[in-house]
Design a protein around this motif. Structure first.
Motif, PDB file in Angstrom:
ATOM      1  N   ARG A 194       0.809  -1.206   0.000  1.00 51.94           N
ATOM      2  CA  ARG A 194       0.000   0.000   0.000  1.00 51.94           C
ATOM      3  C   ARG A 194       0.852   1.270   0.000  1.00 51.94           C
ATOM      4  N   VAL A 195       0.621   2.081  -1.016  1.00 48.58           N
ATOM      5  CA  VAL A 195       1.251   3.389  -1.113  1.00 48.58           C
ATOM      6  C   VAL A 195       0.235   4.389  -0.568  1.00 48.58           C
ATOM      7  N   MET A 196       0.552   5.011   0.564  1.00 52.61           N
ATOM      8  CA  MET A 196      -0.420   5.814   1.282  1.00 52.61           C
ATOM      9  C   MET A 196      -0.033   7.301   1.254  1.00 52.61           C
ATOM     10  N   PHE A 197      -0.991   8.139   0.826  1.00 51.44           N
ATOM     11  CA  PHE A 197      -0.826   9.595   0.862  1.00 51.44           C
ATOM     12  C   PHE A 197      -1.333  10.104   2.211  1.00 51.44           C
ATOM     13  N   ILE A 244       2.056  17.220  -0.644  1.00 54.38           N
ATOM     14  CA  ILE A 244       1.380  16.042  -1.198  1.00 54.38           C
ATOM     15  C   ILE A 244       2.396  15.096  -1.815  1.00 54.38           C
ATOM     16  N   ARG A 245       3.353  15.665  -2.532  1.00 52.77           N
ATOM     17  CA  ARG A 245       4.328  14.857  -3.275  1.00 52.77           C
ATOM     18  C   ARG A 245       5.287  14.103  -2.349  1.00 52.77           C
ATOM     19  N   THR A 246       5.635  14.701  -1.224  1.00 51.95           N
ATOM     20  CA  THR A 246       6.681  14.114  -0.377  1.00 51.95           C
ATOM     21  C   THR A 246       6.154  13.322   0.814  1.00 51.95           C
ATOM     22  N   ARG A 247       4.922  13.555   1.237  1.00 46.15           N
ATOM     23  CA  ARG A 247       4.418  12.885   2.444  1.00 46.15           C
ATOM     24  C   ARG A 247       3.600  11.658   2.072  1.00 46.15           C
ATOM     25  N   ILE A 248       4.317  10.618   1.655  1.00 48.74           N
ATOM     26  CA  ILE A 248       3.702   9.333   1.356  1.00 48.74           C
ATOM     27  C   ILE A 248       4.461   8.245   2.104  1.00 48.74           C
TER      28      ILE A 248
END
Length: 255
Positions: A194-197, A244-248
Motif C-alpha cells: 500500500r502506497v499511502m498519501f 502532497i508529493r513528499t508525504r507518502i
C-alpha cells in the motif's frame, strides 16, 4: 454454492481470491482502510469491506476544517524495488500478467507496471480495472511512480456562515513520486502493498482560515484561489503540492 457465492462477493468488492492469490498494489489516502467497517472472510485470506470508508475533514494550521469530498489519481510507470537481496530471477515465476522485472547488474531487481491506473484514493480501488494492479509476493524496499494524464486531484470545501467555497489540491501529469522504507517489507500471497498519501498534513503548514478571513486567500463566488494567496499564505499552492508529493509511505498488509 457457498464457494460460488464467496467468489461473486469478493469480485463485487474488488478483492482478491478464488484462484487469484497475487498480492494487490493499492494507492490510497492514509487511514482509508481503517475507517470503514470490515469482516473476515473465512478461508479466503482477505477481509471484506461492509461499509465504505468516509473521508474525514483535513485541517489547516489554524484548525480550519476543509471537507475532503474526493481524491483521484492517474498512476503510471510504477517501479517497485525488491529488498532482501532478491533479484528478478527470484520472482519471475510469480509475475502477474501486465508486470515485468528489470535487472541491472548486481543491483536489486525492480518489478515494473506500465499503467496508467485511474485510482479513487478514498477507497484505493481503480476506476478502469476491476482487479487493479497485481504484484508478485516477495520483499520490497522502494516504490517510484509517475502521475498520468489527469494527475492527482483532491476536491475540498470550506464552509463559513452557511456558504461554501471549493478548493482543489492538485499535482500535474508527469509528477514523479517515490518513497523508500527504512526496512524491508515482506509481502505474502493474498496480501497487499500500500502506497499511502498522508492527507492529514497537506494543509498543516498554512493558516488558511486566518488568510481567508483577512482577505489573503482570494476567492470567487464559489472557489478559493490557493495559487494567488498572499501574506502568511504566500506560495500556498506550491507548498501544498510539495507536501502532497513528499508525504507518502509504503506499507505491507496480510490482506
Amino acid at each position: 454454492m457457498t464457494s460460488r457465492w464467496l467468489c461473486l462477493s469478493l469480485m463485487s468488492l474488488g478483492l482478491s481470491g478464488c484462484g487469484d492469490s497475487h498480492p494487490r498494489l493499492y494507492f490510497a489516502l492514509n487511514h482509508s482502510f481503517l475507517q470503514g467497517s470490515s469482516l473476515a472472510v473465512p478461508a479466503s485470506g482477505v477481509r471484506a469491506m461492509t461499509d465504505p470508508p468516509s473521508l474525514r475533514d483535513i485541517k489547516s494550521g489554524d484548525g480550519s476544517a476543509f471537507q475532503l469530498e474526493f481524491a483521484t489519481a492517474d498512476i503510471a510507470d510504477i517501479r517497485l524495488e525488491l529488498g532482501g537481496g532478491l533479484r528478478c530471477e527470484d520472482v519471475e515465476d510469480e509475475l502477474p500478467e501486465g508486470t515485468g522485472c528489470v535487472q541491472s547488474g548486481d543491483a536489486p531487481g525492480t518489478v515494473t507496471l506500465a499503467g496508467p491506473f485511474s485510482i479513487d484514493l478514498g477507497t484505493g480501488e481503480p476506476w478502469n480495472d476491476v482487479k487493479g494492479p497485481r504484484v508478485p509476493p516477495g520483499i520490497y524496499r522502494r516504490v517510484d511512480f509517475v502521475l498520468g494524464k489527469n494527475g492527482l486531484n483532491a476536491h475540498t470545501r470550506l464552509t463559513q456562515d452557511s456558504r461554501g467555497w471549493d478548493m482543489n489540491l492538485t499535482l500535474p501529469e508527469g509528477t514523479a513520486l517515490g518513497f523508500e522504507t527504512a526496512y524491508d517489507l515482506t509481502l505474502e500471497e493474498g496480501g497487499s502493498l500500500r502506497v499511502m498519501f498522508n492527507q492529514d498534513v497537506w494543509l498543516k503548514e498554512l493558516p488558511l482560515g486566518t488568510c481567508f478571513l483577512g482577505g489573503d486567500l482570494p476567492r470567487t463566488d464559489s472557489e478559493l484561489r490557493l495559487d494567488e494567496a498572499r501574506g502568511e499564505c504566500q506560495g500556498a499552492g506550491d507548498r501544498v503540492r510539495d507536501t502532497i508529493r513528499t508525504r507518502i509511505s509504503l506499507q505491507s498488509r496480510t490482506f
